[in-house]
Design an enzyme around this catalytic site. Structure first.
Site, PDB file in Angstrom:
ATOM      1  N   TYR A 190      -9.755  25.006  45.102  1.00 42.36           N
ATOM      2  CA  TYR A 190      -9.374  23.951  45.088  1.00 42.36           C
ATOM      3  C   TYR A 190      -8.114  23.610  44.411  1.00 42.36           C
ATOM      4  O   TYR A 190      -7.523  23.236  44.736  1.00 42.36           O
ATOM      5  CB  TYR A 190     -10.538  23.249  43.969  1.00 42.36           C
ATOM      6  N   LYS A 203      -4.597  22.630  46.510  1.00 45.81           N
ATOM      7  CA  LYS A 203      -4.048  20.962  45.926  1.00 45.81           C
ATOM      8  C   LYS A 203      -2.656  21.238  45.023  1.00 45.81           C
ATOM      9  O   LYS A 203      -2.310  20.537  45.290  1.00 45.81           O
ATOM     10  CB  LYS A 203      -4.710  20.472  44.405  1.00 45.81           C
ATOM     11  N   VAL A 245     -11.635  11.437  36.342  1.00 42.27           N
ATOM     12  CA  VAL A 245     -12.024  10.572  36.556  1.00 42.27           C
ATOM     13  C   VAL A 245     -13.318   9.878  37.494  1.00 42.27           C
ATOM     14  O   VAL A 245     -13.658  11.171  37.755  1.00 42.27           O
ATOM     15  CB  VAL A 245     -11.231   9.965  38.594  1.00 42.27           C
TER      16      VAL A 245
END
Length: 341
Positions: free
Chosen positions: A218, A222, A251
């Site tokens: 991941y 990114k 978030v």
């Protein structure tokens, strides 16, 4: 200070080195101060960006991927509130239809929906997207769809399907969707002689900012988006299209598995509001071109890391390793308890 240097040594070479060190220190302190002032101005002094320049309330369209839930849903809702028609792209058609009806009723804009499972990387889906927007004056693309690991995991133990899905969703699909939509944006901007600008926002992550052990795939996906988005920005800016990578820390969302917001972990509504307010401003990403870290707590975290240990330091890497090993341990213990129950 100059007198002190003169008194230290009569050796010309030593004096030159000391003067050089002094000038370097002044330069670093000045750039730090200016960057901090710019961060504060971006967050609390400068007015919100006016989306009229991106065609809001002028019949223009925004395409949002991953639009059915969380951050993507907020992008769709808040862009519609600003007066942009929206194309909602996500996997579950029923959720898209419900959201489209809500947006049309509340904001009096037009919508289109497209069920698109990006993990399949089916050429027919990209063709459907091209057909959906064929006659639309598109000015905005939000590359929001993304996937992380189910829990932190060593790279050598990463499930092959999970690895493949992360790369397909975060990278391959993002690039191919942009290849479909960006030409429409360029055409729309050109047809209006650049009186309206285009905008491409791509979701980055602190996982891409900081190399993150136990989230290696991941993190790498990114980090790739950082370089790709910056390169694309250089290509499209002269054609009237702004391209930005949006960096966030955590978030509250299904992907983060965090339900309760806090000062450092906003809900999707607060996060997206900060993004749209600060389009074109670096905020916490003062050292980066074509990049923004817009939410205030994330901005200070980003700024603090860059100006202390550094994003590629051993210290940052070790701290990340310890944190994600701990998260993995807790997740495995929770799974074991649930299995017993």
């Amino acid at each position: 200070m100059l007198r002190l240097i003169d008194s230290i040594s009569d050796n010309c070479t030593v004096k030159t080195a000391l003067y050089g060190a002094l000038l370097l220190g002044v330069y670093k302190l000045t750039t730090f101060a200016l960057s901090l002032v710019s961060l504060v101005l971006d967050l609390w002094v400068l007015p919100p960006v006016n989306f009229a320049k991106y065609g809001a309330k002028k019949g223009k369209w925004a395409v949002i991927t991953g639009a059915s839930d969380g951050i993507g849903k907020e992008y769709a809702t808040q862009l519609a509130a600003k007066g942009l028609n929206v194309v909602l792209v996500s996997r579950t058609e029923s959720k898209l239809v419900a959201l489209a009806e809500e947006i049309e009723s509340k904001y009096k804009v037009s919508t289109k929906v497209l069920a698109f499972d990006v993990s399949l990387d089916a050429e027919s889906s990209y063709e459907d997207l091209a057909a959906t927007i064929a006659d639309l004056p598109v000015t905005v693309l939000v590359n929001n769809v993304g996937q992380s690991h189910s829990i932190p995991v060593p790279f050598l133990e990463t499930d092959e399907k999970e690895l493949r899905n992360i790369i397909t969703i975060n990278n391959t699909a993002t690039l191919k969707i942009t290849q479909v939509v960006a030409p429409k944006i360029v055409h729309t901007v050109a047809s209006e002689k650049k009186k309206t600008r285009g905008l491409i926002l791509t979701m980055g992550s602190f996982g891409g900012l900081l190399p993150t052990p136990y989230l290696a795939t991941y993190s790498g996906s990114k980090a790739f988006l950082q370089s790709w988005s910056n390169a694309l920005s250089g290509e499209l800016q002269p054609q009237g299209v702004d391209v930005e990578l949006v960096i966030s820390y955590l978030v509250t969302s299904a992907m983060s598995k965090i339900r309760r917001s806090s000062a450092s972990i906003p809900n999707p509504k607060a996060f997206v509001k900060s993004v749209l307010r600060n389009v074109g401003r670096r905020v916490g990403a003062q050292e980066r071109f074509g990049t923004t870290t817009p939410y205030w707590a994330h901005a200070f975290m980003h700024f603090g890391i860059v100006n202390s240990v550094g994003v590629y330091s051993k210290i940052a890497n070790s701290l990340n390793l310890g944190m994600h090993k701990s998260i993995r341990s807790r997740a495995l213990k929770k799974a074991a308890r649930q299995k017993k129950d």
